[in-house]
Design a protein around this motif. Sequence first.
Motif, PDB file in Angstrom:
ATOM      1  N   GLY A 133       0.840  -1.195   0.000  1.00  0.00           N
ATOM      2  CA  GLY A 133       0.000   0.000   0.000  1.00  0.00           C
ATOM      3  C   GLY A 133       0.870   1.237   0.000  1.00  0.00           C
ATOM      4  O   GLY A 133       2.094   1.169  -0.201  1.00  0.00           O
ATOM      5  N   ASP A 134       0.263   2.372   0.267  1.00  0.00           N
ATOM      6  CA  ASP A 134       1.009   3.621   0.227  1.00  0.00           C
ATOM      7  C   ASP A 134       2.091   3.705   1.293  1.00  0.00           C
ATOM      8  O   ASP A 134       3.020   4.499   1.178  1.00  0.00           O
ATOM      9  CB  ASP A 134       0.050   4.806   0.365  1.00  0.00           C
ATOM     10  CG  ASP A 134      -0.727   5.051  -0.927  1.00  0.00           C
ATOM     11  OD1 ASP A 134      -0.321   4.513  -1.971  1.00  0.00           O
ATOM     12  OD2 ASP A 134      -1.746   5.784  -0.883  1.00  0.00           O
ATOM     13  N   LEU A 150      -6.020   0.890  -5.038  1.00  0.00           N
ATOM     14  CA  LEU A 150      -5.329   2.147  -4.760  1.00  0.00           C
ATOM     15  C   LEU A 150      -6.023   3.325  -5.443  1.00  0.00           C
ATOM     16  O   LEU A 150      -6.374   3.242  -6.620  1.00  0.00           O
ATOM     17  CB  LEU A 150      -3.880   2.062  -5.248  1.00  0.00           C
ATOM     18  CG  LEU A 150      -3.040   0.923  -4.664  1.00  0.00           C
ATOM     19  CD1 LEU A 150      -1.684   0.873  -5.353  1.00  0.00           C
ATOM     20  CD2 LEU A 150      -2.882   1.083  -3.164  1.00  0.00           C
ATOM     21  N   SER A 171      -2.781   7.828  -5.056  1.00  0.00           N
ATOM     22  CA  SER A 171      -1.909   6.920  -4.313  1.00  0.00           C
ATOM     23  C   SER A 171      -0.441   7.231  -4.577  1.00  0.00           C
ATOM     24  O   SER A 171      -0.012   7.352  -5.734  1.00  0.00           O
ATOM     25  CB  SER A 171      -2.212   5.477  -4.721  1.00  0.00           C
ATOM     26  OG  SER A 171      -1.162   4.618  -4.377  1.00  0.00           O
ATOM     27  N   ARG A 192       1.176   4.193  -6.434  1.00  0.00           N
ATOM     28  CA  ARG A 192       0.915   4.269  -7.868  1.00  0.00           C
ATOM     29  C   ARG A 192       1.818   5.301  -8.520  1.00  0.00           C
ATOM     30  O   ARG A 192       2.404   5.056  -9.585  1.00  0.00           O
ATOM     31  CB  ARG A 192      -0.548   4.646  -8.122  1.00  0.00           C
ATOM     32  CG  ARG A 192      -1.540   3.544  -7.933  1.00  0.00           C
ATOM     33  CD  ARG A 192      -2.962   4.015  -8.202  1.00  0.00           C
ATOM     34  NE  ARG A 192      -3.157   4.488  -9.566  1.00  0.00           N
ATOM     35  CZ  ARG A 192      -4.345   4.786 -10.076  1.00  0.00           C
ATOM     36  NH1 ARG A 192      -5.448   4.658  -9.334  1.00  0.00           N
ATOM     37  NH2 ARG A 192      -4.465   5.203 -11.317  1.00  0.00           N
TER      38      ARG A 192
END
Length: 219
Positions: free
Chosen positions: A90-91, A118, A122, A125
């Motif tokens: 994740g982030d 996401l 994000s 990303r």
Amino acid sequence: MVLTGAKADAFVRKPGPDVAAALVFGPDRGLVRERMAAIGRAVVGDAADPFRAVELSAAALKSDPARLFDEAASLAFGGGRRLVIVREAGDGAAELFARFLADARLDGAFVLVEGGDLPKRSSLRAAFEAARKAAAIACYPDDERGCRALIGGILRERGLAADADALDLLVARLGPDRDLVRGELAKLVLYCEGPNISADDVLAVVGDGAEASLEAVAF
């Protein structure tokens, strides 16, 4: 870079040697798993081969960030490209991957990262989208046309074909959930005795929201 549509499909089948990492993410978890598995096969053949591939969690990397660099720098036993799979990213892992993707030594391994759903903003990303040697591949549910193509393709792989009414029913009852589609078509394959699937066959197996079990269909 961002890959969508036909470019994403082509990359999944054959990741180029100039790309060292890919982030696969989105709300369609079935498609995420399919693309992760396909990329793994394209890179090393068997992603379960411990001499060619290793799987890590984002949580493990949080406590030991250097391991990502170490695993990517390790040589595959017997030669060839090495695969490093990172799950549940994740982030919170964005800064680590941004540093990793900025490393000029990304040559020997392919890093495959599984993300969740996401958002557009994000940071994870953004790290993959901005990196020259990385790809970001979003996985969204198929539209009706895509559902038809998916169902038809799966049936053809098994030597079966659905008539127009049967295909309409399958699309309406199964929708875009790829895990559900594959599971219900597996039951349909067990149920059907011939190569042609009718609307009655569909109603008998998936007529009420796909409640029949594999055991019941086999019986």
